[in-house]
Design a protein around this motif. Structure first.
Motif, PDB file in Angstrom:
ATOM      1  N   UNK A 195      11.753   4.337  18.046  1.00 52.83           N
ATOM      2  CA  UNK A 195      12.762   4.564  17.015  1.00 52.83           C
ATOM      3  C   UNK A 195      12.892   3.374  16.062  1.00 52.83           C
ATOM      4  N   UNK A 196      12.771   2.167  16.602  1.00 52.77           N
ATOM      5  CA  UNK A 196      12.889   0.978  15.757  1.00 52.77           C
ATOM      6  C   UNK A 196      11.785   0.937  14.713  1.00 52.77           C
ATOM      7  N   UNK A 197      10.582   1.269  15.132  1.00 52.27           N
ATOM      8  CA  UNK A 197       9.464   1.303  14.195  1.00 52.27           C
ATOM      9  C   UNK A 197       9.625   2.387  13.149  1.00 52.27           C
ATOM     10  N   UNK A 198      10.127   3.541  13.562  1.00 57.26           N
ATOM     11  CA  UNK A 198      10.313   4.641  12.614  1.00 57.26           C
ATOM     12  C   UNK A 198      11.393   4.299  11.591  1.00 57.26           C
ATOM     13  N   UNK A 199      12.442   3.629  12.034  1.00 51.46           N
ATOM     14  CA  UNK A 199      13.485   3.187  11.097  1.00 51.46           C
ATOM     15  C   UNK A 199      12.896   2.259  10.050  1.00 51.46           C
ATOM     16  N   UNK A 200      12.017   1.383  10.482  1.00 50.16           N
ATOM     17  CA  UNK A 200      11.347   0.463   9.564  1.00 50.16           C
ATOM     18  C   UNK A 200      10.510   1.231   8.552  1.00 50.16           C
ATOM     19  N   UNK A 201       9.757   2.221   9.030  1.00 52.17           N
ATOM     20  CA  UNK A 201       8.894   3.013   8.154  1.00 52.17           C
ATOM     21  C   UNK A 201       9.725   3.812   7.147  1.00 52.17           C
ATOM     22  N   UNK A 202      10.776   4.469   7.613  1.00 49.64           N
ATOM     23  CA  UNK A 202      11.611   5.277   6.722  1.00 49.64           C
ATOM     24  C   UNK A 202      12.298   4.418   5.668  1.00 49.64           C
ATOM     25  N   UNK A 203      12.651   3.200   6.040  1.00 48.49           N
ATOM     26  CA  UNK A 203      13.264   2.287   5.078  1.00 48.49           C
ATOM     27  C   UNK A 203      12.280   1.933   3.974  1.00 48.49           C
ATOM     28  N   UNK A 204      11.027   1.661   4.347  1.00 43.44           N
ATOM     29  CA  UNK A 204       9.994   1.311   3.363  1.00 43.44           C
ATOM     30  C   UNK A 204       9.748   2.486   2.420  1.00 43.44           C
ATOM     31  N   UNK A 205       9.665   3.696   2.976  1.00 39.39           N
ATOM     32  CA  UNK A 205       9.437   4.886   2.155  1.00 39.39           C
ATOM     33  C   UNK A 205      10.600   5.097   1.183  1.00 39.39           C
ATOM     34  N   UNK A 206      11.811   4.843   1.666  1.00 41.77           N
ATOM     35  CA  UNK A 206      12.995   5.046   0.834  1.00 41.77           C
ATOM     36  C   UNK A 206      13.160   4.033  -0.270  1.00 41.77           C
ATOM     37  N   UNK A 207      12.349   2.962  -0.259  1.00 40.70           N
ATOM     38  CA  UNK A 207      12.445   1.928  -1.276  1.00 40.70           C
ATOM     39  C   UNK A 207      11.625   2.231  -2.523  1.00 40.70           C
ATOM     40  N   UNK A 208      11.095   3.447  -2.605  1.00 39.25           N
ATOM     41  CA  UNK A 208      10.277   3.839  -3.758  1.00 39.25           C
ATOM     42  C   UNK A 208      11.120   3.841  -5.030  1.00 39.25           C
TER      43      UNK A 208
ATOM     44  N   UNK B 203       0.837  -1.202   0.000  1.00 37.13           N
ATOM     45  CA  UNK B 203       0.000   0.000   0.000  1.00 37.13           C
ATOM     46  C   UNK B 203       0.870   1.250   0.000  1.00 37.13           C
ATOM     47  N   UNK B 204       1.898   1.266   0.825  1.00 35.64           N
ATOM     48  CA  UNK B 204       2.774   2.434   0.904  1.00 35.64           C
ATOM     49  C   UNK B 204       3.485   2.692  -0.417  1.00 35.64           C
ATOM     50  N   UNK B 205       4.050   1.643  -1.013  1.00 37.34           N
ATOM     51  CA  UNK B 205       4.765   1.815  -2.276  1.00 37.34           C
ATOM     52  C   UNK B 205       3.849   2.329  -3.386  1.00 37.34           C
ATOM     53  N   UNK B 206       2.578   1.956  -3.334  1.00 36.05           N
ATOM     54  CA  UNK B 206       1.627   2.360  -4.371  1.00 36.05           C
ATOM     55  C   UNK B 206       1.065   3.755  -4.134  1.00 36.05           C
TER      56      UNK B 206
END
Length: 334
Positions: free
Chosen positions: A297-310, A270-273
């Motif tokens: 912080x661990x959760x935010x790192x996970x979220x930022x990584x997913x966003x950066x994979x665009x 969903x995020x990538x789309x």
């Protein structure tokens, strides 16, 4: 009813007539049909309170609360009635004398741009006043409102839930609230994905079935809790779009942090789309706040990584950076 009186006033005044519903104008289909019989047209524009109306509302709310100002009787000839909202009506008469509590809240709104922004929504302003008036919740509310948007809406939704508990015959257990929020999140997200503010009964029924909970009690809870309203034709809608975005953001956050690989993949997909689509901007802000609140912080790192994979690209890269900054800002506000 009130809507009939408003329509009759509009007919008498002709083309220059203006009448106001200070709520989401969903239940106007019947009014449109009535006017269509007379070759009339009904144009509904839903706007929030102006700065001056916010000030008058807050002053009147606390003046009535303190018994300093008599609540005006409803005048069916001149009132701009509300179809769904129970807010204190804003009248053209002079505002009551300011009281200290009202001044304190107005001063707080001036110092908190995020809170001031949502205060123009009538239902939000009503809840903000109620939270401020409750001395037991005031300090916690100030702390929440001074931080992230998800913290602020946590406080607003806790107020709605508290009102439900006071009305309930038997006090619901803590896990009931968690289950309700989970289903509301799925309903909210499904509505946003479909581009629907009015969510069909079939969609709600399907999601209730998939929840694995007792459908009869869950259906009653959805209706009685106050978060989800129902039209005469059976569609459901949230108190306001921002509440729908809040619950959808929570659902997406919990999917991303879930132990279930399937739920994680669905959230990432969903995020990538959709992460750069403007209609999801507020929802993603709520999602970031919920991720930070639940997994820090661990959760935010996970979220930022997913966003950066665009996908790569200059414009996409800039949008990704801006989205990451908004997410970090929401986390820092907690």
């Amino acid at each position: 009813g009130a809507s009939d009186e408003i329509i009759n006033q509009a007919k008498r005044r002709g083309k220059d007539a203006h009448r106001l519903w200070v709520s989401r104008p969903y239940g106007v289909d019947e009014e449109r049909r009535k006017l269509a019989l007379d070759n009339e047209a009904l144009l509904v524009e839903n706007i929030g309170f102006s700065n001056e109306q916010v000030k008058k509302y807050v002053q009147r709310y606390f003046s009535i609360k303190k018994g300093l100002y008599a609540k005006p009787k409803e005048d069916k000839k001149h009132a701009s009635d509300t179809k769904h909202s129970r807010s204190i009506p804003v009248s053209p008469m002079l505002a009551p004398p300011p009281v200290p509590t009202a001044g304190a809240l107005l001063g707080f709104l001036e110092k908190q741009p995020a809170v001031r922004g949502i205060a123009h929504i009538p239902i939000n302003l009503q809840i903000l006043c109620a939270l401020w008036a409750d001395a037991r919740n005031k300090e916690a509310f100030q702390k929440a409102a001074s931080g992230s948007m998800v913290g602020l809406y946590d406080a607003l939704c806790n107020y709605v839930w508290k009102r439900y508990k006071q009305r309930a015959v038997t006090s619901p257990k803590k896990e009931v609230k968690a289950k309700l929020y989970e289903v509301l999140g799925k309903i909210a997200l499904a509505g946003l994905q479909a581009g629907e503010l009015l969510i069909g009964a079939d969609t709600v029924e399907k999601l209730m079935e998939e929840s694995g909970q007792d459908e009869r009690s869950l259906k009653a809870l959805l209706g009685d809790s106050g978060f989800l309203r129902q039209t005469e034709t059976g569609e459901r809608y949230f108190l306001h779009l921002t509440f729908q975005e809040y619950f959808a953001g929570r659902a997406l956050a919990h999917g991303l942090l879930s132990a279930s690989e399937q739920e994680q993949k669905a959230a990432v997909s969903f995020l990538h789309t959709n992460q750069f689509k403007s209609q999801y901007r507020v929802m993603l802000m709520f999602m970031a706040g919920e991720v930070g609140k639940c997994a820090h912080a661990q959760g935010m790192q996970r979220l930022l990584k997913v966003i950066g994979e665009a996908p790569e690209g200059e414009m996409v890269g800039l949008q990704s950076l801006l989205l990451q900054l908004r997410c970090v800002n929401e986390l820092l506000g907690q």
